[in-house]
Design a protein around this motif. Structure first.
Motif, PDB file in Angstrom:
ATOM      1  N   ALA A  37       0.826  -1.214   0.000  1.00 31.11           N
ATOM      2  CA  ALA A  37       0.000   0.000   0.000  1.00 31.11           C
ATOM      3  C   ALA A  37       0.855   1.256   0.000  1.00 31.11           C
ATOM      4  N   TYR A  38       1.961   1.236   0.728  1.00 30.95           N
ATOM      5  CA  TYR A  38       2.862   2.400   0.767  1.00 30.95           C
ATOM      6  C   TYR A  38       3.491   2.648  -0.600  1.00 30.95           C
ATOM      7  N   LEU A  39       3.905   1.556  -1.260  1.00 34.81           N
ATOM      8  CA  LEU A  39       4.516   1.711  -2.590  1.00 34.81           C
ATOM      9  C   LEU A  39       3.499   2.179  -3.619  1.00 34.81           C
ATOM     10  N   ALA A  40       2.230   1.780  -3.428  1.00 30.80           N
ATOM     11  CA  ALA A  40       1.195   2.185  -4.387  1.00 30.80           C
ATOM     12  C   ALA A  40       0.888   3.668  -4.295  1.00 30.80           C
ATOM     13  N   THR A  41       1.050   4.223  -3.116  1.00 29.70           N
ATOM     14  CA  THR A  41       0.726   5.649  -2.919  1.00 29.70           C
ATOM     15  C   THR A  41       1.939   6.549  -2.943  1.00 29.70           C
ATOM     16  N   HIS A  42       3.137   5.995  -3.041  1.00 26.97           N
ATOM     17  CA  HIS A  42       4.355   6.802  -3.061  1.00 26.97           C
ATOM     18  C   HIS A  42       5.189   6.413  -4.292  1.00 26.97           C
ATOM     19  N   PRO A  43       4.963   7.096  -5.418  1.00 21.36           N
ATOM     20  CA  PRO A  43       5.751   6.758  -6.621  1.00 21.36           C
ATOM     21  C   PRO A  43       7.225   7.130  -6.496  1.00 21.36           C
ATOM     22  N   SER A  44       7.543   8.095  -5.627  1.00 28.00           N
ATOM     23  CA  SER A  44       8.929   8.503  -5.432  1.00 28.00           C
ATOM     24  C   SER A  44       9.409   8.003  -4.080  1.00 28.00           C
ATOM     25  N   LEU A  45      10.564   7.338  -4.058  1.00 28.28           N
ATOM     26  CA  LEU A  45      11.137   6.785  -2.841  1.00 28.28           C
ATOM     27  C   LEU A  45      12.448   7.482  -2.545  1.00 28.28           C
ATOM     28  N   THR A  46      12.798   7.543  -1.273  1.00 26.42           N
ATOM     29  CA  THR A  46      14.018   8.210  -0.840  1.00 26.42           C
ATOM     30  C   THR A  46      15.028   7.176  -0.400  1.00 26.42           C
ATOM     31  N   LEU A  47      16.232   7.255  -0.987  1.00 26.99           N
ATOM     32  CA  LEU A  47      17.320   6.366  -0.586  1.00 26.99           C
ATOM     33  C   LEU A  47      18.146   7.057   0.487  1.00 26.99           C
ATOM     34  N   ASP A  48      18.302   6.407   1.613  1.00 30.07           N
ATOM     35  CA  ASP A  48      19.039   6.967   2.737  1.00 30.07           C
ATOM     36  C   ASP A  48      20.435   6.362   2.772  1.00 30.07           C
ATOM     37  N   PRO A  49      21.497   7.148   2.499  1.00 29.59           N
ATOM     38  CA  PRO A  49      22.845   6.575   2.513  1.00 29.59           C
ATOM     39  C   PRO A  49      23.326   6.185   3.902  1.00 29.59           C
ATOM     40  N   ASN A  50      22.592   6.578   4.963  1.00 30.70           N
ATOM     41  CA  ASN A  50      23.011   6.220   6.312  1.00 30.70           C
ATOM     42  C   ASN A  50      22.720   4.760   6.640  1.00 30.70           C
ATOM     43  N   ILE A  51      21.824   4.144   5.892  1.00 32.37           N
ATOM     44  CA  ILE A  51      21.521   2.734   6.121  1.00 32.37           C
ATOM     45  C   ILE A  51      22.630   1.885   5.515  1.00 32.37           C
ATOM     46  N   THR A  52      23.114   0.988   6.275  1.00 41.05           N
ATOM     47  CA  THR A  52      24.241   0.152   5.839  1.00 41.05           C
ATOM     48  C   THR A  52      23.854  -0.655   4.609  1.00 41.05           C
ATOM     49  N   GLY A  53      24.694  -0.557   3.583  1.00 41.09           N
ATOM     50  CA  GLY A  53      24.488  -1.323   2.359  1.00 41.09           C
ATOM     51  C   GLY A  53      23.781  -0.575   1.262  1.00 41.09           C
ATOM     52  N   VAL A  54      23.111   0.534   1.614  1.00 47.62           N
ATOM     53  CA  VAL A  54      22.440   1.306   0.564  1.00 47.62           C
ATOM     54  C   VAL A  54      23.465   1.987  -0.333  1.00 47.62           C
ATOM     55  N   PHE A  55      24.434   2.660   0.250  1.00 48.58           N
ATOM     56  CA  PHE A  55      25.510   3.300  -0.511  1.00 48.58           C
ATOM     57  C   PHE A  55      26.772   2.459  -0.365  1.00 48.58           C
ATOM     58  N   GLN A  56      27.205   1.867  -1.479  1.00 50.17           N
ATOM     59  CA  GLN A  56      28.298   0.914  -1.454  1.00 50.17           C
ATOM     60  C   GLN A  56      29.643   1.530  -1.837  1.00 50.17           C
ATOM     61  N   GLY A  57      29.713   2.809  -1.942  1.00 46.40           N
ATOM     62  CA  GLY A  57      30.975   3.462  -2.278  1.00 46.40           C
ATOM     63  C   GLY A  57      30.824   4.377  -3.473  1.00 46.40           C
ATOM     64  N   PRO A  58      31.847   5.149  -3.780  1.00 45.79           N
ATOM     65  CA  PRO A  58      31.755   6.085  -4.910  1.00 45.79           C
ATOM     66  C   PRO A  58      31.709   5.342  -6.245  1.00 45.79           C
ATOM     67  N   TYR A  59      31.066   5.989  -7.213  1.00 49.93           N
ATOM     68  CA  TYR A  59      30.998   5.445  -8.573  1.00 49.93           C
ATOM     69  C   TYR A  59      32.395   5.468  -9.186  1.00 49.93           C
ATOM     70  N   PRO A  60      32.785   4.436  -9.968  1.00 50.55           N
ATOM     71  CA  PRO A  60      34.169   4.362 -10.463  1.00 50.55           C
ATOM     72  C   PRO A  60      34.621   5.586 -11.252  1.00 50.55           C
ATOM     73  N   PHE A  61      33.726   6.155 -12.073  1.00 50.68           N
ATOM     74  CA  PHE A  61      34.148   7.299 -12.890  1.00 50.68           C
ATOM     75  C   PHE A  61      32.929   8.135 -13.228  1.00 50.68           C
TER      76      PHE A  61
END
Length: 620
Positions: free
Chosen positions: A360-384
């Motif tokens: 239900a949450y995904l159906a009503t929220h087309p835009s999601l926020t990625l939180d880099p503070n959560i472990t594993g969401v941000f895996q490091g800088p992009y190579p280039f």
């Protein structure tokens, strides 16, 4: 003797029209007195006045007939096409005839002899026909002869042109020479590069030997107080970059030339504003084609000025395209769309596993926020370059604009600082050491105290704050504004301890350097009694408005309709993005080099050396 077939044709037609006038005269009652005739042609504008004057002067002792020619004929004297009027005047008495002839002369009439008998008139017509045939033969043979002469001239004309132009160039130089005391030798005062003096001496020696001169030519260096011209040797690669510098001003003699540095800085600054792999590749291929076929006569001799501008700057465009490809990879944009070269460093699955997102949450929220503070969401800088996931984010413009703005500030300060430092070489070479203290030092203090400090704040904030404490990171822009107002904002936390006193000292130093910069050199020279020297990106809009409809809204007919849709997209991309935005980026890069870089050290008050050469621009 000049032969004019038009006159003979005129006479033949004149005799024919006169015969028509004779038929008209047969209606008159014959007189016992002998008649005489005056025949000729008159301009149509003078007929009325001519007829009235004849009647009043001759008291009616004449019969005049006027007939207009059916076709206009060329005046042998003026070449004007005129519909002449033929007249035949029959009169009685010699005195009347003299009056008629005088009046005809006054009206500039062309009077022709008119035979009295029919046989004489026939002989005249026959003679005119023969004369016309003879003239036609002579004209035909003359034209054939002239055509043969011109064919021979065409073969020799290029050689004659070169010889005449060389003679003109030589005499132009000789006219600038002066005689010596004996008036037997010529003296020429010229500028010559020191490196070429040996070649000049050898050329003069060979010229004296080949001409058989009894006096040998020689070169002697003379002192002068005039400022020498500037000779900057270029090749086909550096000529385009030197033209950019010369458009600002020709370098003074032995002044630092910005062109070698512009070979790198100009394409790079252009590419910062035009960074796109696809557009840069098109520009690079276009310039590469011109470079590979640069010896083609069709490319070199094109008369279009716009094309000549492109062709002369082909190596400049080549580097601009290559650098745009590089910065396009940094921005991760190809035809204004993100490309996935490497896997994204953001993990949506990790975010979903650690969150309470329901269906239900995904159906009503087309835009999601990625939180880099959560472990594993941000895996490091992009190579280039920029991570392609930013193209899906709603705040990608805010992120890219902030990134590009900070990068522009850093590169701009480095570029301007490099220009200020280049002034050291000019000041040292021209023995103007006072300018090191009165101009260069305050310039560096002003630049570093304000904008150099801004660069320091950018890097300091990048290093100190991470994703964990980014929410409490202060605003650099507010700190920079408070720096000039000598205030602090309680809501905007300081970046480091003692920030306000440091910023106060820097602003005071910058303000103190302004009067030194403006008045230091003039006051110093006065003391020495000297005079001083003088929204959304447009590609993205095209993609949304054109290509997206072809992929989404056309269903099964999309494959057919997509062909003209893609053609429209390609044309608009080239016309709007590649040309207009490319020109805009070029002008901005030109402004940055002229105003922000060259203005720091480059005077450009010199004049070019124009050596003698058998070049077309010298001959004209």
């Amino acid at each position: 003797m000049q032969l004019n077939p038009k006159v003979s044709a005129f006479q033949r037609r004149f005799v024919g029209e006169v015969r028509r006038c004779e038929e008209m005269e047969k209606t008159f009652t014959p007189s016992p007195c002998p008649r005489s005739f005056v025949a000729g042609v008159i301009h149509p504008w003078r007929v009325s006045a001519f007829e009235r004057l004849l009647w009043r002067a001759c008291r009616g002792y004449l019969v005049a007939s006027f007939v207009e020619m059916p076709e206009p004929m060329e005046d042998p004297a003026t070449g004007e096409n005129i519909t002449w009027v033929i007249f035949l005047i029959s009169y009685w008495g010699e005195q009347i005839g003299q009056k008629i002839r005088k009046i005809s002369d006054c009206f500039h009439c062309h009077v022709y002899p008119y035979p009295e008998s029919e046989a004489s008139r026939a002989d005249t017509m026959s003679g005119l026909h023969s004369q016309i045939q003879d003239l036609s033969v002579v004209l035909e043979e003359t034209e054939q002869y002239l055509a043969q002469v011109l064919d021979k001239v065409v073969l020799a004309l290029p050689t004659w042109r070169v010889q005449v132009q060389k003679m003109k160039a030589i005499y132009l130089v000789l006219n600038q020479c002066s005689f010596d005391v004996t008036e037997k030798c010529l003296i020429a005062e010229v500028w010559c590069p020191v490196r070429d003096l040996t070649q000049v001496q050898d050329a003069l020696r060979q010229g004296s030997y080949k001409s058989g001169s009894s006096v040998e030519c020689f070169v002697q260096r003379i002192p002068t107080s005039e400022s020498p011209p500037t000779l900057i040797r270029t090749n086909k690669f550096t000529a385009g970059f030197q033209s950019i510098v010369d458009a600002y001003g020709v370098a003074s003699y032995q002044e630092v030339n910005p062109a070698p540095y512009a070979i790198i800085t100009f394409p790079f600054i252009f590419a910062i504003m035009f960074g796109d792999v696809g557009h840069g590749l098109l520009m690079f291929l276009f310039a590469l084609w011109m470079v590979l076929y640069e010896n083609s006569p069709s490319l070199q001799q094109a008369s279009n000025e716009i094309w000549q501008t492109f062709f002369e700057g082909r190596y400049l465009i080549l580097l601009m395209g290559a650098f745009s490809i590089y910065t396009g990879f940094i921005y991760n944009e190809c035809f204004s769309k993100a490309t996935v070269i490497f896997p994204s460093a953001w993990s949506v699955a990790t975010m979903a596993n650690h969150s309470s997102w329901s269906s239900a949450y995904l159906a009503t929220h087309p835009s999601l926020t990625l939180d880099p503070n959560i472990t594993g969401v941000f895996q490091g800088p992009y190579p280039f370059g920029i991570d392609p996931i930013w193209s899906l984010a709603t705040n990608h413009l805010n992120f890219l604009n902030s990134f590009k703005m900070k990068m522009s500030v850093v590169l701009g300060v480095v570029h301007m600082g490099f220009g200020v430092l280049l002034g050291v070489f000019n000041h040292m070479h021209f023995q103007q050491r006072h300018r090191l203290v009165l101009e260069l030092l305050p310039e560096m203090i002003f630049l570093l105290a304000l904008f150099g400090y801004l660069v320091f704040l950018i890097f300091y904030k990048w290093v100190k704050f991470s994703a964990a404490d980014s929410s409490v990171a202060p605003s650099i822009l507010i700190h920079f504004i408070d720096m000039f107002l000598f205030t602090s904002n309680a809501k905007n936390l300081p970046l480091y301890q003692g920030q306000v006193p440091v910023q106060t000292v820097l602003v005071v130093l910058a303000l103190a350097s302004v009067p030194v910069l403006l008045l230091g050199t003039p006051l110093y020279l006065c003391c020495r009694r000297r005079v001083p020297r003088t929204g959304h990106p447009a590609s993205e809009v095209l993609w949304t408005m054109v290509m997206r409809h072809g992929f989404v809204g056309l269903n099964y007919v999309g494959g057919v309709v997509l062909v003209p849709v893609f053609a429209a997209f390609a044309v608009l991309t080239v016309a709007i993005l590649l040309v207009m935005e490319g020109l805009s980026a070029f002008l901005h890069a030109l402004r940055l080099h002229w105003v922000e870089f060259q203005n720091k050290f480059y005077v450009g008050a010199g004049y070019k050396l124009c050596p003698f050469a058998f070049a077309p621009d010298v001959w004209e």
